[in-house]
Scaffold this motif. Sequence first.
Motif, PDB file in Angstrom:
ATOM      1  N   THR A  60       0.881  -1.125   0.097  1.00 40.34           N
ATOM      2  CA  THR A  60      -0.010   0.023   0.083  1.00 40.34           C
ATOM      3  C   THR A  60       1.031   1.348  -0.035  1.00 40.34           C
ATOM      4  O   THR A  60       2.262   1.115   0.333  1.00 40.34           O
ATOM      5  N   ASP A  61       0.252   2.327  -0.493  1.00 39.98           N
ATOM      6  CA  ASP A  61       0.946   3.691  -0.367  1.00 39.98           C
ATOM      7  C   ASP A  61       0.551   4.242   1.130  1.00 39.98           C
ATOM      8  O   ASP A  61       0.243   3.782   2.094  1.00 39.98           O
ATOM      9  N   ASN A  62       1.255   5.621   1.389  1.00 36.75           N
ATOM     10  CA  ASN A  62       1.009   6.280   2.507  1.00 36.75           C
ATOM     11  C   ASN A  62      -0.459   6.298   3.010  1.00 36.75           C
ATOM     12  O   ASN A  62      -0.724   6.622   4.238  1.00 36.75           O
ATOM     13  N   ASP A  63      -1.419   6.430   1.942  1.00 36.53           N
ATOM     14  CA  ASP A  63      -2.936   6.506   2.102  1.00 36.53           C
ATOM     15  C   ASP A  63      -3.536   5.269   2.508  1.00 36.53           C
ATOM     16  O   ASP A  63      -4.764   5.033   2.510  1.00 36.53           O
ATOM     17  N   GLY A  64      -2.827   4.150   2.548  1.00 33.95           N
ATOM     18  CA  GLY A  64      -3.449   2.818   2.511  1.00 33.95           C
ATOM     19  C   GLY A  64      -3.999   2.177   1.013  1.00 33.95           C
ATOM     20  O   GLY A  64      -4.754   1.434   1.350  1.00 33.95           O
ATOM     21  N   ASN A  65      -3.826   2.919  -0.174  1.00 26.35           N
ATOM     22  CA  ASN A  65      -4.227   2.324  -1.274  1.00 26.35           C
ATOM     23  C   ASN A  65      -3.563   1.147  -1.784  1.00 26.35           C
ATOM     24  O   ASN A  65      -2.145   1.251  -1.580  1.00 26.35           O
ATOM     25  N   ASP A  66      -3.930   0.198  -2.345  1.00 20.54           N
ATOM     26  CA  ASP A  66      -3.528  -0.757  -2.982  1.00 20.54           C
ATOM     27  C   ASP A  66      -2.487  -0.435  -4.078  1.00 20.54           C
ATOM     28  O   ASP A  66      -3.061  -0.024  -5.315  1.00 20.54           O
TER      29      ASP A  66
END
Length: 308
Positions: A60-66
């Motif tokens: 994930t990225d820093n925003d929790g996106n896959d």
Amino acid sequence: MKSKNTFKKFITCMLIAAIAITGISLESVTTANAATTASYVQKWGTVTMKPGDTKKVIVTDNDGNDITTKYKWTSSDKNIVKVNMDFVSQSDLTECLELIAAGSGTVTLTGKAVSLLEDITTIQLTVTVKMAGPTAKQKKCKHKFTVTKKATCERAGVKTCKKCKLQKSIKRTDHKYVNTTIKTTEYDGYEYIVMCSGCDCENKAVCPGNCPTACDFTVVVTTKERGNVIDYPYHYDRVLYVEDYGGAGLDYYTWNDAIEEATDIILWHAMYDLKSDMHGAWEDFEWAYGEHEVTKTIKVCKYCNKEK
């Protein structure tokens, strides 16, 4: 009871938010398939495994996106960790990384962006593979080990003490190659077809199936050994020989220069012969000739099917 459930939901949300901010990996997070779990780990994060383990990871990225599939992943040492793309489960089409602990040590998994549009073109994960050390009680045990996970040529195995449950890794085995007879389809060569696919219809949405203004100007890329014998079943306007552009025989992956020239010929035909900007589109495909069946004897590992 209702207030307690509400409080639990609030605490869960706060924990997830904290994990997203700190970058701590979240182990065994339940996915859409309730029977399957996968680990979520933030880019630049760390994954810990034991020798012989297989783990599925979603990055994930820093925003929790896959962002797993936005990068192509490689391992710095395949003898320690192998990385493949896989699905979380057969019923869940979420793609993930499949990590196979082949040995012990620490590796870096590097992800290179598939698209140049990504803000960060390269990201990494750190994977540490190690077996837990013995406790004070286990150090005193007169061990009696039994194999609980057999070592293969792809990953380490595990042996476990029947008395104290201490685990130790078993070194990965070598490949065992055996002669295998296979039948395969091969071709004498290939022709690469570049076609103009434009027409002069002002409204493409109502263009008829057999458009009278359609252009089928065709350029064929092939080898000189074909001479004037070309298997392409329709007409062709130009023939380019790959040898004139540095290509060689059946090594059709080196034909780029000839194919680019064929594309330019199509575009020039549209712009200068037809004086139209409606014929800029083009299609390309391979036309194989000389199909025949070949029987071969090759060496294949009986465990992992790797060819020697």
